[in-house]
Write a protein that holds these residues in place. Structure first.
Motif, short mmCIF file in Angstrom:
data_model
loop_
_atom_site.label_atom_id
_atom_site.label_comp_id
_atom_site.label_asym_id
_atom_site.label_seq_id
_atom_site.Cartn_x
_atom_site.Cartn_y
_atom_site.Cartn_z
N UNK A 53 -19.36 -42.19 -12.56
CA UNK A 53 -18.83 -43.45 -11.99
C UNK A 53 -17.35 -43.62 -12.36
N UNK A 54 -17.03 -43.35 -13.62
CA UNK A 54 -15.62 -43.45 -14.04
C UNK A 54 -14.78 -42.45 -13.26
N UNK A 55 -15.38 -41.25 -13.00
CA UNK A 55 -14.69 -40.23 -12.21
C UNK A 55 -14.35 -40.74 -10.81
N UNK A 56 -15.26 -41.49 -10.20
CA UNK A 56 -14.99 -42.03 -8.87
C UNK A 56 -13.84 -43.03 -8.93
N UNK A 57 -13.83 -43.86 -9.99
CA UNK A 57 -12.73 -44.82 -10.15
C UNK A 57 -11.40 -44.09 -10.33
N UNK A 58 -11.45 -42.98 -11.09
CA UNK A 58 -10.22 -42.19 -11.32
C UNK A 58 -9.73 -41.59 -10.00
N UNK A 59 -10.67 -41.10 -9.18
CA UNK A 59 -10.29 -40.56 -7.87
C UNK A 59 -9.62 -41.65 -7.03
N UNK A 96 -7.40 -36.87 -16.84
CA UNK A 96 -8.38 -37.87 -16.40
C UNK A 96 -9.29 -37.28 -15.33
N UNK A 97 -8.71 -36.44 -14.47
CA UNK A 97 -9.49 -35.84 -13.39
C UNK A 97 -10.39 -34.73 -13.93
N UNK A 98 -9.84 -33.95 -14.86
CA UNK A 98 -10.56 -32.78 -15.37
C UNK A 98 -11.76 -33.18 -16.25
N UNK A 99 -11.69 -34.33 -16.89
CA UNK A 99 -12.81 -34.74 -17.77
C UNK A 99 -14.13 -34.83 -16.98
N UNK A 100 -14.20 -35.73 -15.97
CA UNK A 100 -15.48 -35.81 -15.25
C UNK A 100 -15.77 -34.54 -14.44
N UNK A 105 -19.17 -29.97 -13.26
CA UNK A 105 -19.33 -28.55 -12.96
C UNK A 105 -20.27 -27.89 -13.98
N UNK A 106 -20.07 -28.21 -15.28
CA UNK A 106 -20.94 -27.63 -16.31
C UNK A 106 -22.40 -27.97 -16.00
N UNK A 107 -22.67 -29.23 -15.67
CA UNK A 107 -24.06 -29.66 -15.42
C UNK A 107 -24.71 -28.86 -14.30
N UNK A 143 -10.28 -30.58 -23.05
CA UNK A 143 -9.52 -31.59 -22.29
C UNK A 143 -9.62 -32.94 -22.98
N UNK A 144 -10.80 -33.22 -23.58
CA UNK A 144 -10.98 -34.50 -24.28
C UNK A 144 -9.89 -34.63 -25.36
N UNK A 145 -9.61 -33.54 -26.08
CA UNK A 145 -8.61 -33.59 -27.15
C UNK A 145 -7.19 -33.71 -26.58
#
Ligand code: HEM
Ligand code: HEM
Length: 182
Positions: A53-59, A96-100, A105-107, A143-145
């Motif tokens: 959901x946060x990823x959609x907001x970032x987009x 911000x984009x790469x986090x979600x 992708x991992x999932x 990326x988190x770091x």
């Protein structure tokens, strides 16, 4: 041109900043949840769901940014500061984009996929591949770091403007009660 950001840009900036803080605390908490337990599955799926959901907001924010010009920096801003601001803002958007994205992708390269809010299962579209999973999972952690580092730099830059330059830069991104209808 106004000397401050549009109210939509300001709302998205602060909303996403608060949500990211919560999502980080959630992500780090996951490290304390014992592996191979139903409890872990529950919290991981919740983290994945809020993260998407946060990823959609970032987009949405990135689309807004690409279609709306930000207020110009004061004419006296030195060239190096303009470049530093552009570069660091670019890095903030990229992370911000790469986090979600890396999490998503991992999932999809694990048999678990995503179970949205522990209710709706989104079956993975990739193979159950440990190497690809590890690559995206490591990207997520790294990326988190990097994002934390750039947010700290960002906050230091704002503090420099407030305390040393005293140009009240923060008012450009600060919510205000009344504003003209543009
Ligand atoms: C804005 C979005 C997101 C942020 C800020 C975020 C942040 C984090 C953080 C800080 C961690 C802990 C990393 C560590 O232990 O070093 C983490 C772990 C994790 N995240 Fe995210 N996350 C986001 C979105 C997602 C999404 C969309 C998914 C999947 C669909 C996801 C899946 C995971 C998983 C599975 C872990 C556990 C990794 C492990 O322990 O091996 N995240 N996340
Ligand atoms: C997760 C935390 C944060 C992220 C990801 C973030 C991200 C960003 C980005 C990408 C921009 C550039 C806007 C654009 O021109 O497109 C920006 C601008 C700005 N941010 Fe943040 N921010 C965060 C937290 C903060 C905090 C805590 C403060 C205050 C201390 C702050 C103050 C500002 C200000 C004043 C601007 C406008 C800079 C200018 O006028 O050029 N931000 N932020």
């Amino acid at each position: 041109m106004p000397a401050h950001y549009h109210r939509i840009a300001i709302t998205l900036h602060w909303l996403i900043a608060v949500l990211l803080l919560g999502q980080y605390l959630f992500g780090w908490y996951l490290g304390d949840v014992p592996r191979n337990t139903p409890e872990r599955g529950f919290f991981i799926n919740l983290h994945k769901s809020t993260g998407l959901l946060i990823g959609l907001l970032i987009l949405l924010r990135i689309v807004w940014r690409l279609t709306h010009t930000p207020p110009p920096l004061p004419a006296a801003t030195p060239h190096w500061q303009r470049r530093a601001a552009n570069l660091s803002h670019g890095m903030l958007y990229a992370c911000m984009l790469l986090m979600p994205l890396s999490g998503y992708l991992a999932s999809n390269f694990s048999k678990h996929g995503v179970k949205l809010f522990n209710m709706v299962r989104l079956a993975p579209w990739g193979s159950d591949d440990k190497v690809i999973y590890a690559f995206f999972n490591q990207t997520h952690k790294l990326t988190a770091l990097v994002l934390v580092a750039f947010v700290l730099l960002h906050i230091l830059a704002v503090l420099k403007h407030q305390l040393i330059d005293r140009d009240n830069l923060i008012s450009r991104m600060w919510p205000r009660a009344t504003r003209p209808p543009f």
